[in-house]
Design an enzyme around this catalytic site. Structure first.
Site, PDB file in Angstrom:
ATOM      1  N   CYS A 119       0.811  -1.232   0.000  1.00 10.19           N
ATOM      2  CA  CYS A 119       0.000   0.000   0.000  1.00 10.19           C
ATOM      3  C   CYS A 119       0.841   1.277   0.000  1.00 10.19           C
ATOM      4  O   CYS A 119       0.344   2.349  -0.335  1.00 10.19           O
ATOM      5  CB  CYS A 119      -0.948   0.005   1.190  1.00 10.19           C
ATOM      6  SG  CYS A 119      -2.112  -1.352   1.130  1.00 10.19           S
ATOM      7  N   HIS A 251      -3.348   7.330   2.256  1.00  4.37           N
ATOM      8  CA  HIS A 251      -3.727   6.003   1.772  1.00  4.37           C
ATOM      9  C   HIS A 251      -5.122   5.686   2.309  1.00  4.37           C
ATOM     10  O   HIS A 251      -5.431   5.933   3.473  1.00  4.37           O
ATOM     11  CB  HIS A 251      -2.714   4.974   2.280  1.00  4.37           C
ATOM     12  CG  HIS A 251      -3.137   3.568   2.020  1.00  4.37           C
ATOM     13  ND1 HIS A 251      -3.625   3.163   0.798  1.00  4.37           N
ATOM     14  CD2 HIS A 251      -3.163   2.463   2.824  1.00  4.37           C
ATOM     15  CE1 HIS A 251      -3.920   1.881   0.857  1.00  4.37           C
ATOM     16  NE2 HIS A 251      -3.659   1.436   2.068  1.00  4.37           N
ATOM     17  N   ASN A 281      -9.972   0.039  -0.469  1.00  6.83           N
ATOM     18  CA  ASN A 281      -8.513   0.065  -0.385  1.00  6.83           C
ATOM     19  C   ASN A 281      -7.942  -0.508  -1.687  1.00  6.83           C
ATOM     20  O   ASN A 281      -7.977  -1.716  -1.904  1.00  6.83           O
ATOM     21  CB  ASN A 281      -8.050  -0.753   0.828  1.00  6.83           C
ATOM     22  CG  ASN A 281      -6.537  -0.726   1.021  1.00  6.83           C
ATOM     23  OD1 ASN A 281      -5.797  -0.305   0.123  1.00  6.83           O
ATOM     24  ND2 ASN A 281      -6.081  -1.177   2.158  1.00  6.83           N
TER      25      ASN A 281
HETATM   26  N1  ACO Z   1     -18.759  -8.120   9.190  1.00  9.80           N
HETATM   27  C1  ACO Z   1     -19.211  -8.325  10.434  1.00  9.80           C
HETATM   28  N2  ACO Z   1     -18.419  -8.664  11.473  1.00  9.80           N
HETATM   29  C2  ACO Z   1     -17.099  -8.791  11.207  1.00  9.80           C
HETATM   30  C3  ACO Z   1     -16.560  -8.586   9.928  1.00  9.80           C
HETATM   31  C4  ACO Z   1     -17.437  -8.246   8.901  1.00  9.80           C
HETATM   32  N3  ACO Z   1     -17.024  -8.029   7.644  1.00  9.80           N
HETATM   33  N4  ACO Z   1     -15.222  -8.780   9.984  1.00  9.80           N
HETATM   34  C5  ACO Z   1     -14.917  -9.075  11.259  1.00  9.80           C
HETATM   35  N5  ACO Z   1     -16.070  -9.097  12.006  1.00  9.80           N
HETATM   36  C6  ACO Z   1     -16.217  -9.381  13.426  1.00  9.80           C
HETATM   37  C7  ACO Z   1     -15.075 -10.205  13.967  1.00  9.80           C
HETATM   38  O1  ACO Z   1     -15.318 -11.573  13.772  1.00  9.80           O
HETATM   39  C8  ACO Z   1     -15.110  -9.833  15.435  1.00  9.80           C
HETATM   40  O2  ACO Z   1     -16.148 -10.544  16.059  1.00  9.80           O
HETATM   41  P1  ACO Z   1     -15.971 -11.157  17.550  1.00  9.80           P
HETATM   42  O3  ACO Z   1     -15.771  -9.937  18.418  1.00  9.80           O
HETATM   43  O4  ACO Z   1     -17.241 -11.884  17.767  1.00  9.80           O
HETATM   44  O5  ACO Z   1     -14.749 -12.024  17.471  1.00  9.80           O
HETATM   45  C9  ACO Z   1     -15.531  -8.358  15.425  1.00  9.80           C
HETATM   46  O6  ACO Z   1     -16.156  -8.143  14.141  1.00  9.80           O
HETATM   47  C10 ACO Z   1     -14.373  -7.388  15.580  1.00  9.80           C
HETATM   48  O7  ACO Z   1     -13.307  -7.809  14.692  1.00  9.80           O
HETATM   49  P2  ACO Z   1     -12.012  -6.939  14.487  1.00  9.80           P
HETATM   50  O8  ACO Z   1     -11.104  -7.629  13.518  1.00  9.80           O
HETATM   51  O9  ACO Z   1     -11.468  -6.591  15.843  1.00  9.80           O
HETATM   52  O10 ACO Z   1     -12.654  -5.638  13.795  1.00  9.80           O
HETATM   53  P3  ACO Z   1     -12.014  -4.236  13.544  1.00  9.80           P
HETATM   54  O11 ACO Z   1     -12.822  -3.186  14.179  1.00  9.80           O
HETATM   55  O12 ACO Z   1     -10.538  -4.246  13.812  1.00  9.80           O
HETATM   56  O13 ACO Z   1     -12.224  -4.058  11.970  1.00  9.80           O
HETATM   57  C11 ACO Z   1     -10.881  -4.199   9.973  1.00  9.80           C
HETATM   58  C12 ACO Z   1     -11.637  -4.973  11.055  1.00  9.80           C
HETATM   59  C13 ACO Z   1     -11.879  -3.345   9.228  1.00  9.80           C
HETATM   60  C14 ACO Z   1     -10.231  -5.198   9.042  1.00  9.80           C
HETATM   61  C15 ACO Z   1      -9.817  -3.281  10.636  1.00  9.80           C
HETATM   62  O14 ACO Z   1      -9.099  -4.019  11.583  1.00  9.80           O
HETATM   63  C16 ACO Z   1      -8.853  -2.639   9.661  1.00  9.80           C
HETATM   64  O15 ACO Z   1      -9.195  -1.819   8.865  1.00  9.80           O
HETATM   65  N6  ACO Z   1      -7.538  -2.960   9.802  1.00  9.80           N
HETATM   66  C17 ACO Z   1      -6.455  -2.306   9.078  1.00  9.80           C
HETATM   67  C18 ACO Z   1      -6.430  -2.599   7.614  1.00  9.80           C
HETATM   68  C19 ACO Z   1      -5.232  -1.884   7.030  1.00  9.80           C
HETATM   69  O16 ACO Z   1      -5.017  -0.726   7.256  1.00  9.80           O
HETATM   70  N7  ACO Z   1      -4.370  -2.560   6.324  1.00  9.80           N
HETATM   71  C20 ACO Z   1      -3.071  -1.946   5.989  1.00  9.80           C
HETATM   72  C21 ACO Z   1      -2.925  -1.609   4.654  1.00  9.80           C
HETATM   73  S1  ACO Z   1      -3.345  -2.917   3.604  1.00  9.80           S
HETATM   74  C22 ACO Z   1      -1.923  -3.451   2.750  1.00  9.80           C
HETATM   75  O17 ACO Z   1      -0.858  -3.028   2.964  1.00  9.80           O
HETATM   76  C23 ACO Z   1      -2.084  -4.556   1.763  1.00  9.80           C
END
Ligand code: ACO
Length: 328
Positions: A119, A251, A281
């Site tokens: 990214c 980004h 993204n």
């Molecule tokens: N729909 C509904 N529920 C979901 C989903 C979904 N799509 N995905 C995860 N959940 C659930 C999980 O199972 C979890 O449930 P539980 O509490 O019962 O176990 C709950 O939601 C919370 O999960 P988290 O993973 O803690 O959710 P978070 O708020 O962190 O959001 C996300 C997830 C959107 C992926 C976030 O962590 C994120 O954006 N991370 C960073 C991504 C990023 O910046 N990447 C870097 C660049 S990418 C690159 O370089 C290729």
């Protein structure tokens, strides 16, 4: 040789390309256990563009490149360097940049190569081209970020399939007597492969299918802290105050990460270019696509200072501080 006075680079034109097909959150919710509301609340994403079958990263890249060349008001034959940032190349080789060179019909033998920093790829590619120009080895570079992330997405993994989109963004970078690109700052820390990676690859024996594996919340925390640091570093190294920055072009990974960086800069969200809602993204394409959006709708004005930043797999991260000056 470059005239002594033309020792900097400036962005002379931007271009973007998004595949036609749009996939909404509602469509994803029909496939995995998620909802439009959850995706919007946690990421800010409403939809993403997905490349058609047979539509390759080099096609997206060439389309964005053509638009940047047109916006810069130059002939394609003036391009003397092509750098493509991508994580999703068409082939193991030739590089996507070489494929783009052929697609643009360039026969001038200019150097063309890919940069891989996930990214952060566009920031790395921009820094590379800026350094070529500063060194007098190029005068007119085409710098592209292009991805077909849909090809490395596990559409059954709700924890990350909601994040990705396809697209390409490009800039033409020209030699200039004044700094358009004022500074770039690049970093990497290779210890975090387990948090964000794609298995498979040539040396691994090309396991197939391979898809993005991510420990989302750990990556999220790391991204926020790291981007906080790069903002401080960029301001300090260039003797700037937060208030000097007119636009943040981040980004587009997650609106909550972007909001955290804007808070760090004491910047209201109307000074932040946001495309994550429509593009999702797009990895290396996200920063140049966002830049192109804000340049074309007239938000970014000549003379303004822009801070671009990105964080991605590797981990890699970086910033580019740019004075907007399309004219010499
Ligand atoms: N729909 C509904 N529920 C979901 C989903 C979904 N799509 N995905 C995860 N959940 C659930 C999980 O199972 C979890 O449930 P539980 O509490 O019962 O176990 C709950 O939601 C919370 O999960 P988290 O993973 O803690 O959710 P978070 O708020 O962190 O959001 C996300 C997830 C959107 C992926 C976030 O962590 C994120 O954006 N991370 C960073 C991504 C990023 O910046 N990447 C870097 C660049 S990418 C690159 O370089 C290729």
């Amino acid at each position: 040789m470059q005239p002594e006075t033309m020792k900097y680079s400036r962005i002379a034109g931007t271009g973007g390309y998004l595949p036609e097909h749009v996939v909404t959150n509602h469509e994803l919710a029909a496939r995995v256990d998620t909802s439009h509301e959850w995706i919007v609340e946690r990421t800010g994403i409403h939809q993403r563009h997905i490349a058609a079958e047979g539509e390759m990263t080099s096609d997206l890249a060439a389309a964005a490149g053509r638009r940047a060349i047109e916006a810069a008001g130059i002939e394609a034959s003036q391009i003397d360097l092509i750098v493509v940032a991508t994580t999703t190349p068409d082939l193991v080789f030739p590089s996507t940049a070489c494929l783009v060179q052929a697609k643009l019909g360039l026969e001038n033998h200019c150097p063309a190569f890919d940069v891989q920093a996930v990214c952060s790829g566009f920031i790395y590619a921009l820094a590379t081209a800026d350094n070529f120009i500063r060194a007098g080895q190029a005068r007119c570079a085409l710098v592209i970020g292009a991805e077909t992330m849909s090809r490395i997405t596990d559409w059954n993994d709700r924890g990350n399939c909601i994040l990705w989109g396809d697209g390409a963004g490009a800039v033409v970078l020209r030699a200039s007597s004044q700094p358009g690109v004022i500074a770039t700052h690049l970093h990497a820390d290779g210890r975090y492969r387990d948090l964000l990676h794609v298995e498979g690859g040539v040396s691994h024996g090309m396991q197939s299918p391979s898809a993005v594996r991510m420990q989302g919340s750990a990556v999220f925390r790391f991204a926020v802290n790291t981007l906080d640091g790069i903002v401080d570093e960029t301001l300090e190294a260039n003797h700037l105050q937060k208030s000097d920055i007119a636009w943040l072009v981040p980004h587009q990974a997650n609106i909550r990460i972007i909001q955290a960086t804007a808070r760090k800069l004491g910047m209201s969200m109307d000074r932040v270019v946001l495309t994550v809602d429509r593009h999702a993204n797009t990895s290396a394409a996200s920063v140049p696509l966002a830049l192109d959006t804000a340049v074309r709708d007239g938000r970014i004005r000549p003379g303004e200072l822009i801070l671009m930043e990105a964080f991605g797999g590797g981990f890699t991260w970086g910033s580019a501080l740019v004075r907007w000056m399309t004219e010499e």
